[in-house]
Motif scaffolding. Structure first.
Motif, mmCIF file in Angstrom:
data_model
loop_
_atom_site.group_PDB
_atom_site.id
_atom_site.type_symbol
_atom_site.label_atom_id
_atom_site.label_comp_id
_atom_site.label_asym_id
_atom_site.label_seq_id
_atom_site.Cartn_x
_atom_site.Cartn_y
_atom_site.Cartn_z
ATOM 1 N N LEU A 101 0.890 -1.330 0.073
ATOM 2 C CA LEU A 101 -0.131 0.000 0.215
ATOM 3 C C LEU A 101 0.836 1.156 0.035
ATOM 4 N N GLY A 102 0.220 2.166 -0.354
ATOM 5 C CA GLY A 102 0.936 3.580 -0.327
ATOM 6 C C GLY A 102 1.235 4.285 1.004
ATOM 7 N N ALA A 103 2.005 5.227 1.236
ATOM 8 C CA ALA A 103 2.046 6.022 2.569
ATOM 9 C C ALA A 103 0.678 6.515 3.131
ATOM 10 N N GLY A 104 0.002 7.042 2.241
ATOM 11 C CA GLY A 104 -1.214 7.758 2.644
ATOM 12 C C GLY A 104 -2.253 6.714 3.286
ATOM 13 N N THR A 153 2.749 -4.620 11.510
ATOM 14 C CA THR A 153 1.451 -4.606 10.430
ATOM 15 C C THR A 153 1.716 -3.579 9.586
ATOM 16 N N LEU A 154 2.188 -2.278 10.037
ATOM 17 C CA LEU A 154 2.000 -1.140 8.800
ATOM 18 C C LEU A 154 3.435 -1.233 8.065
ATOM 19 N N VAL A 155 4.436 -1.771 8.857
ATOM 20 C CA VAL A 155 5.957 -2.138 7.930
ATOM 21 C C VAL A 155 5.252 -3.102 6.916
ATOM 22 N N GLU A 156 4.521 -4.253 7.271
ATOM 23 C CA GLU A 156 4.235 -5.021 6.098
ATOM 24 C C GLU A 156 3.372 -4.734 5.089
ATOM 25 N N ALA A 157 2.436 -3.762 5.509
ATOM 26 C CA ALA A 157 1.509 -3.121 4.621
ATOM 27 C C ALA A 157 2.180 -2.188 3.545
ATOM 28 N N LEU A 158 3.298 -1.572 4.214
ATOM 29 C CA LEU A 158 4.075 -0.601 3.177
ATOM 30 C C LEU A 158 5.033 -1.389 2.244
ATOM 31 N N THR A 159 5.583 -2.527 2.615
ATOM 32 C CA THR A 159 6.970 -3.167 2.123
ATOM 33 C C THR A 159 6.247 -4.388 1.333
ATOM 34 N N GLY A 160 5.381 -4.957 2.023
ATOM 35 C CA GLY A 160 4.916 -6.455 1.534
ATOM 36 C C GLY A 160 5.963 -7.628 2.422
ATOM 37 N N GLU A 161 6.580 -7.103 3.334
ATOM 38 C CA GLU A 161 7.597 -7.714 4.071
ATOM 39 C C GLU A 161 7.459 -7.720 5.663
ATOM 40 N N ARG A 202 15.615 -2.350 8.822
ATOM 41 C CA ARG A 202 16.339 -1.136 8.075
ATOM 42 C C ARG A 202 15.504 0.027 7.819
ATOM 43 N N PRO A 203 15.800 1.216 7.515
ATOM 44 C CA PRO A 203 15.174 2.317 7.231
ATOM 45 C C PRO A 203 14.387 2.207 6.088
ATOM 46 N N LEU A 204 13.254 2.804 6.116
ATOM 47 C CA LEU A 204 12.211 2.548 5.038
ATOM 48 C C LEU A 204 12.497 3.909 4.006
ATOM 49 N N THR A 205 13.311 3.699 2.948
ATOM 50 C CA THR A 205 13.870 4.992 2.448
ATOM 51 C C THR A 205 12.678 5.468 1.302
ATOM 52 N N SER A 206 11.632 4.604 1.158
ATOM 53 C CA SER A 206 10.669 5.144 0.119
ATOM 54 C C SER A 206 9.436 5.670 0.869
ATOM 55 N N ARG A 239 10.174 10.567 5.888
ATOM 56 C CA ARG A 239 11.270 10.535 7.195
ATOM 57 C C ARG A 239 10.433 10.152 8.502
ATOM 58 N N GLU A 240 9.309 10.920 8.589
ATOM 59 C CA GLU A 240 8.668 10.964 9.886
ATOM 60 C C GLU A 240 7.973 9.537 10.094
ATOM 61 N N LEU A 241 7.546 8.933 9.117
ATOM 62 C CA LEU A 241 6.841 7.633 9.016
ATOM 63 C C LEU A 241 7.832 6.605 9.459
ATOM 64 N N ASP A 242 8.882 6.703 8.586
ATOM 65 C CA ASP A 242 10.044 5.817 8.631
ATOM 66 C C ASP A 242 10.343 5.797 10.201
ATOM 67 N N GLU A 243 10.845 7.055 10.710
ATOM 68 C CA GLU A 243 11.058 6.921 12.112
ATOM 69 C C GLU A 243 10.110 6.421 13.064
ATOM 70 N N LEU A 244 8.835 6.776 12.924
ATOM 71 C CA LEU A 244 7.768 6.455 13.713
ATOM 72 C C LEU A 244 7.736 4.871 13.771
ATOM 73 N N LEU A 245 7.709 4.364 12.400
ATOM 74 C CA LEU A 245 7.496 2.846 12.583
ATOM 75 C C LEU A 245 8.749 2.106 13.212
ATOM 76 N N ARG A 246 10.068 2.423 13.110
ATOM 77 C CA ARG A 246 11.206 2.204 13.525
ATOM 78 C C ARG A 246 11.216 2.104 15.111
ATOM 79 N N THR A 247 10.691 3.130 15.637
ATOM 80 C CA THR A 247 10.541 3.455 16.992
ATOM 81 C C THR A 247 9.402 2.359 17.617
ATOM 82 N N CYS A 248 8.363 2.323 16.832
ATOM 83 C CA CYS A 248 7.211 1.295 17.237
ATOM 84 C C CYS A 248 8.057 -0.096 17.580
#
Length: 286
Positions: free
Chosen positions: A119-122, A206-214, A241-245, A248-257
């Motif tokens: 899925l897309g970030a939005g 769950t959100l990381v998997e929705a974003l990346t499929g992994e 690993r960081p989600l470069t796509s 930045r604030e979403l990547d940081e949030l998810l890695r903190t989760c």
């Protein structure tokens, strides 16, 4: 609730055929799943004149008081708790066996959607807002979900519904390793220190998997205390690993989760504050 029907060869004994009555006034349309605790049926309700879902304790588990109590607790919570992003329970039965009657959801699981592509970030931000809303409600009612994963999220036309309270528990200690491999927080694997942060972990995965499929830690994220896993897998997975796509604030949030330290994970209010602007015009829960 729309679930995938399992292969007929995998179904156990004691299940009912189409047309049989699983509860008074509820006739089987199809067996949806034969789980470790319950059989889940698509049924026709004579009283409501509509399709419903019945989850009933399996015949071979009915002498286990712990399992009986867990099924009844899930049914009572789904009947009594009300939230627009929580599956609705209609009834709880203890005869002929512990069972619950639930609404039928016509969407697809998030797991099925992700199988078709990330899925897309939005969209993920909106998904996260709705899940954080219902998780916050459960937490304020004194309960932890403890099994947040794409297979327990149903999505239909932008509306998200959380299902399955079979592992629900109160904060504190729990059964070590209870949960789903790959979505299991470290403290959940140990069975101690369960808190709202434990569901934050499941939300993050769950959100990381929705974003990346992994899955960010892979499906072997077993942690050291999962004794039933062979020793070769008993190692703490590497940090994601960081989600470069994504922003930045979403990547940081998810890695903190996904911090291994529960105290370092954000609160649900913080999650919502970051996700709201990312969801744009769809920021409000539906």
């Amino acid at each position: 609730m729309k679930l995938r029907r399992r292969d007929e060869d995998a179904l156990g004994t004691g299940t009912l055929a189409a047309g049989e009555e699983v509860l008074p006034g509820y006739r089987v349309v199809a067996l949806l799943a034969h789980g470790r605790r319950v059989d889940t049926y698509d049924v026709w309700s004579e009283h409501r004149q509509c399709r419903c879902v019945v989850k009933i304790l399996r015949e071979d588990r009915r002498d286990d008081p712990r399992v009986r109590d867990a099924v009844l607790l899930e049914g009572r919570l789904l009947r009594d708790l009300t939230h627009p992003h929580l599956v609705r329970g209609y009834e709880v039965h203890d005869h002929p066996a512990p069972a619950m009657v639930l609404e039928t959801l016509t969407g697809a699981t998030l797991a099925a959607l992700v199988d078709d592509g990330p899925l897309g970030a939005g969209d993920v931000a909106l998904l996260g807002l709705q899940l954080s809303s219902v998780l916050g409600y459960l937490h304020r009612e004194g309960w932890l979900h403890l099994d947040v994963k794409p297979a327990n999220v149903v999505v239909e036309e932008g509306r998200t519904t959380l299902i399955d309270l079979s592992l629900v528990d109160t904060p504190g200690s729990g059964r070590p390793g209870a949960g789903t491999r790959g979505y299991l927080a470290p403290e959940q694997a140990r069975g101690e220190g369960l808190s709202s942060a434990t569901d934050i972990w499941g939300l993050g995965v769950t959100l990381v998997e929705a974003l990346t499929g992994e899955m960010p830690y892979g499906d072997e994220a077993t942690w050291d205390s999962r004794r039933r896993i062979p020793v070769v897998h008993r190692r703490a997975p590497r940090p994601p690993r960081p989600l470069t796509s994504v922003p930045r604030e979403l990547d940081e949030l998810l890695r903190t989760c996904l911090s291994q330290d529960p105290a370092a994970r954000p609160r649900l209010d913080d999650v919502r504050a970051i996700l709201s602007p990312l969801a744009g015009e769809a920021a409000g829960t539906r």
